[in-house]
Design a protein around this motif. Structure first.
Motif, PDB file in Angstrom:
ATOM      1  N   PHE A  62      -2.947   3.949   9.294  1.00  0.00           N
ATOM      2  CA  PHE A  62      -2.622   2.652   8.071  1.00  0.00           C
ATOM      3  C   PHE A  62      -2.008   1.334   8.729  1.00  0.00           C
ATOM      4  O   PHE A  62      -2.256   0.332   8.643  1.00  0.00           O
ATOM      5  CB  PHE A  62      -1.122   3.235   7.655  1.00  0.00           C
ATOM      6  CG  PHE A  62      -1.184   2.046   5.862  1.00  0.00           C
ATOM      7  CD1 PHE A  62      -1.480   1.981   5.014  1.00  0.00           C
ATOM      8  CD2 PHE A  62       0.491   1.563   6.324  1.00  0.00           C
ATOM      9  CE1 PHE A  62      -1.207   1.205   3.939  1.00  0.00           C
ATOM     10  CE2 PHE A  62       0.924   1.377   5.614  1.00  0.00           C
ATOM     11  CZ  PHE A  62      -0.085   0.383   3.531  1.00  0.00           C
ATOM     12  N   ILE A  63      -1.382   1.260  10.189  1.00  0.00           N
ATOM     13  CA  ILE A  63      -0.409   0.726  11.009  1.00  0.00           C
ATOM     14  C   ILE A  63      -2.289  -0.308  11.590  1.00  0.00           C
ATOM     15  O   ILE A  63      -2.114  -1.715  11.057  1.00  0.00           O
ATOM     16  CB  ILE A  63       0.590   1.153  12.023  1.00  0.00           C
ATOM     17  CG1 ILE A  63       2.137   1.209  11.261  1.00  0.00           C
ATOM     18  CG2 ILE A  63       0.675  -0.499  12.676  1.00  0.00           C
ATOM     19  CD1 ILE A  63       2.729   1.812  12.080  1.00  0.00           C
ATOM     20  N   GLU A  64      -3.120   0.674  11.427  1.00  0.00           N
ATOM     21  CA  GLU A  64      -3.888  -0.560  12.766  1.00  0.00           C
ATOM     22  C   GLU A  64      -4.707  -1.326  11.589  1.00  0.00           C
ATOM     23  O   GLU A  64      -4.694  -2.413  11.794  1.00  0.00           O
ATOM     24  CB  GLU A  64      -4.714   0.420  13.083  1.00  0.00           C
ATOM     25  CG  GLU A  64      -4.283   1.094  14.463  1.00  0.00           C
ATOM     26  CD  GLU A  64      -4.349   2.468  15.082  1.00  0.00           C
ATOM     27  OE1 GLU A  64      -5.170   2.604  16.036  1.00  0.00           O
ATOM     28  OE2 GLU A  64      -5.999   2.332  14.813  1.00  0.00           O
ATOM     29  N   ASP A 235      -6.787   4.258   1.991  1.00  0.00           N
ATOM     30  CA  ASP A 235      -6.038   3.719   1.990  1.00  0.00           C
ATOM     31  C   ASP A 235      -5.504   4.444   0.153  1.00  0.00           C
ATOM     32  O   ASP A 235      -4.530   3.516  -0.190  1.00  0.00           O
ATOM     33  CB  ASP A 235      -5.558   2.084   2.050  1.00  0.00           C
ATOM     34  CG  ASP A 235      -6.075   1.754   2.710  1.00  0.00           C
ATOM     35  OD1 ASP A 235      -5.019   2.355   4.014  1.00  0.00           O
ATOM     36  OD2 ASP A 235      -6.006   0.721   3.674  1.00  0.00           O
ATOM     37  N   THR A 236      -6.323   5.833  -0.326  1.00  0.00           N
ATOM     38  CA  THR A 236      -5.609   5.918  -1.616  1.00  0.00           C
ATOM     39  C   THR A 236      -4.050   6.395  -1.429  1.00  0.00           C
ATOM     40  O   THR A 236      -3.898   7.305  -0.161  1.00  0.00           O
ATOM     41  CB  THR A 236      -6.612   6.980  -1.914  1.00  0.00           C
ATOM     42  OG1 THR A 236      -7.896   5.803  -2.222  1.00  0.00           O
ATOM     43  CG2 THR A 236      -6.181   7.428  -3.536  1.00  0.00           C
ATOM     44  N   LEU A 237      -3.587   6.267  -2.036  1.00  0.00           N
ATOM     45  CA  LEU A 237      -2.238   7.005  -2.243  1.00  0.00           C
ATOM     46  C   LEU A 237      -1.474   8.159  -2.594  1.00  0.00           C
ATOM     47  O   LEU A 237      -1.955   7.916  -3.940  1.00  0.00           O
ATOM     48  CB  LEU A 237      -1.070   5.952  -2.325  1.00  0.00           C
ATOM     49  CG  LEU A 237       0.562   6.348  -2.462  1.00  0.00           C
ATOM     50  CD1 LEU A 237       1.194   6.948  -0.510  1.00  0.00           C
ATOM     51  CD2 LEU A 237       1.282   5.769  -2.591  1.00  0.00           C
ATOM     52  N   PRO A 301      -2.845  -4.602  -1.911  1.00  0.00           N
ATOM     53  CA  PRO A 301      -2.092  -6.584  -2.338  1.00  0.00           C
ATOM     54  C   PRO A 301      -0.565  -6.444  -2.157  1.00  0.00           C
ATOM     55  O   PRO A 301       0.367  -6.986  -2.468  1.00  0.00           O
ATOM     56  CB  PRO A 301      -2.987  -6.157  -3.156  1.00  0.00           C
ATOM     57  CG  PRO A 301      -4.222  -5.494  -3.030  1.00  0.00           C
ATOM     58  CD  PRO A 301      -3.760  -3.985  -3.285  1.00  0.00           C
ATOM     59  N   LEU A 302      -0.501  -5.097  -2.499  1.00  0.00           N
ATOM     60  CA  LEU A 302       1.134  -5.598  -2.863  1.00  0.00           C
ATOM     61  C   LEU A 302       2.450  -5.588  -1.608  1.00  0.00           C
ATOM     62  O   LEU A 302       3.886  -5.475  -0.803  1.00  0.00           O
ATOM     63  CB  LEU A 302       1.480  -3.912  -3.394  1.00  0.00           C
ATOM     64  CG  LEU A 302       0.879  -3.291  -4.584  1.00  0.00           C
ATOM     65  CD1 LEU A 302       2.052  -2.124  -5.391  1.00  0.00           C
ATOM     66  CD2 LEU A 302       1.546  -4.379  -5.754  1.00  0.00           C
ATOM     67  N   LEU A 303       1.715  -4.755  -0.121  1.00  0.00           N
ATOM     68  CA  LEU A 303       2.023  -4.805   0.916  1.00  0.00           C
ATOM     69  C   LEU A 303       2.721  -6.299   1.614  1.00  0.00           C
ATOM     70  O   LEU A 303       3.166  -7.263   1.850  1.00  0.00           O
ATOM     71  CB  LEU A 303       1.043  -4.767   2.499  1.00  0.00           C
ATOM     72  CG  LEU A 303       0.693  -3.314   2.423  1.00  0.00           C
ATOM     73  CD1 LEU A 303      -0.024  -2.363   3.156  1.00  0.00           C
ATOM     74  CD2 LEU A 303       2.132  -2.508   2.421  1.00  0.00           C
ATOM     75  N   ALA A 304       2.141  -7.592   0.250  1.00  0.00           N
ATOM     76  CA  ALA A 304       1.550  -9.387   0.681  1.00  0.00           C
ATOM     77  C   ALA A 304       3.127  -9.320   0.408  1.00  0.00           C
ATOM     78  O   ALA A 304       4.182  -9.806   0.687  1.00  0.00           O
ATOM     79  CB  ALA A 304       1.123  -9.504  -0.390  1.00  0.00           C
TER      80      ALA A 304
END
Length: 306
Positions: A62-64, A235-237, A301-304
């Protein structure tokens, strides 16, 4: 002096220089030697009422994908730097009105860097209040801890003591393991309610609505809340939430425990859908536990906003 001896002297000087540089780098940055694996369970006791554990190596992909693009950091460097584990461990003694939160990091390398970063970065609420003035310490190789304290509002504490008079809860809580993140809240003696109240208090929220015996009585049979989170390669949670009631709880009471979560999920979906975020869930009652399996897609997109 022969050429071979000159070469030997130069070689010895180079080796000594490398050793000195390595010692200096390791002492300042902790970048050379590997710390041992130490589990958060070493901090868990019979007084522990809440756990939040992150399996840091599981974050590698995920970080990569989201944080190392165009940074120039080589992929092989990340596994060398990521901690083994991070956790928040909260002990509770409702008799003395003491909540004792501890942030724990089992570093793999870079302990001095982690200490400098965390001690120089403001924490979000409620942690900013609970750990006000505290500094993370390196207790021993692989063990970084930040210790804080919190109190429960007296009115709420009185209601909790009245509704949950039995403080002998038996075996301490433990995580299942194998997940990116796990959270466990233990409410067998009302400690989870106390912790939620302490969080609300740091955020300036009015506790009047929950300092009401009738309202708290509705969740008197709540024993545990367990949350497990995993992220797939696309990236499915995936979230699994278990709301477990006491052995004596009636089936209707068990089902009722899920109503509030159903309402919260419906509200979250109404806000997520216009943003292109897919939120779906299924639930079932298994004996004394309500189990929710939640799938969240296209949420990155919420990571923004971080």
């Amino acid at each position: 002096m022969t050429k071979s001896r000159v070469f030997l002297i130069i070689l010895v000087v180079i080796v000594l220089a490398v050793v000195v540089v390595g010692v200096v780098v390791d002492r300042k940055f902790g970048a050379i030697r590997t710390s041992p694996k130490v589990s958060h369970t070493t901090l868990v006791s019979e007084s522990t009422r809440a756990l939040a554990v992150v399996d840091a190596p599981n974050l590698k992909g995920f970080i990569e994908r989201h944080f190392l693009q165009d940074t120039g950091i080589p992929p092989w460097a990340l596994p060398l730097a990521l901690p083994y584990e991070a956790a928040l461990v909260v002990d509770a003694d409702l008799g003395t009105n003491d909540l004792s939160p501890t942030i724990f990091i089992n570093d793999k390398r870079l302990a001095p860097v982690i200490l400098e970063l965390l001690n120089g970065t403001p924490l979000p609420a409620p942690l900013s209040t609970w750990f006000s003035g505290a500094q993370m310490q390196r207790e021993k190789p692989g063990v970084l801890t930040l210790k804080g304290s919190a109190k429960v509002e007296p009115g709420l504490l009185g209601q909790i003591r009245a509704l949950w008079p039995n403080t002998d809860v038996g075996e301490p809580i433990q995580t299942e393991g194998g997940h990116l993140a796990e959270i466990i809240l233990d409410n067998r003696d009302g400690s989870a309610v106390a912790l939620v109240g302490a969080v609300m208090q740091t955020q300036g929220q009015n506790l009047g609505e929950i300092i009401n015996e009738g309202r708290l009585g509705m969740i008197k049979d709540l024993a545990f809340v367990r949350i497990q989170a995993d992220v797939t390669d696309d990236d499915t949670l995936n979230l699994r939430i278990e709301i477990e009631c006491t052995p004596g709880a009636e089936r209707g009471t068990v089902a009722m425990m899920g109503f509030a979560l159903d309402f919260a999920l419906a509200q979250a979906k109404s806000q997520a859908t216009p943003m292109g975020i897919s939120l779906e869930w299924q639930s079932e009652v298994v004996e004394k536990t309500v189990v929710y399996n939640i799938t969240i897609k296209d949420w990155t997109p919420l990571l923004a906003f971080l």
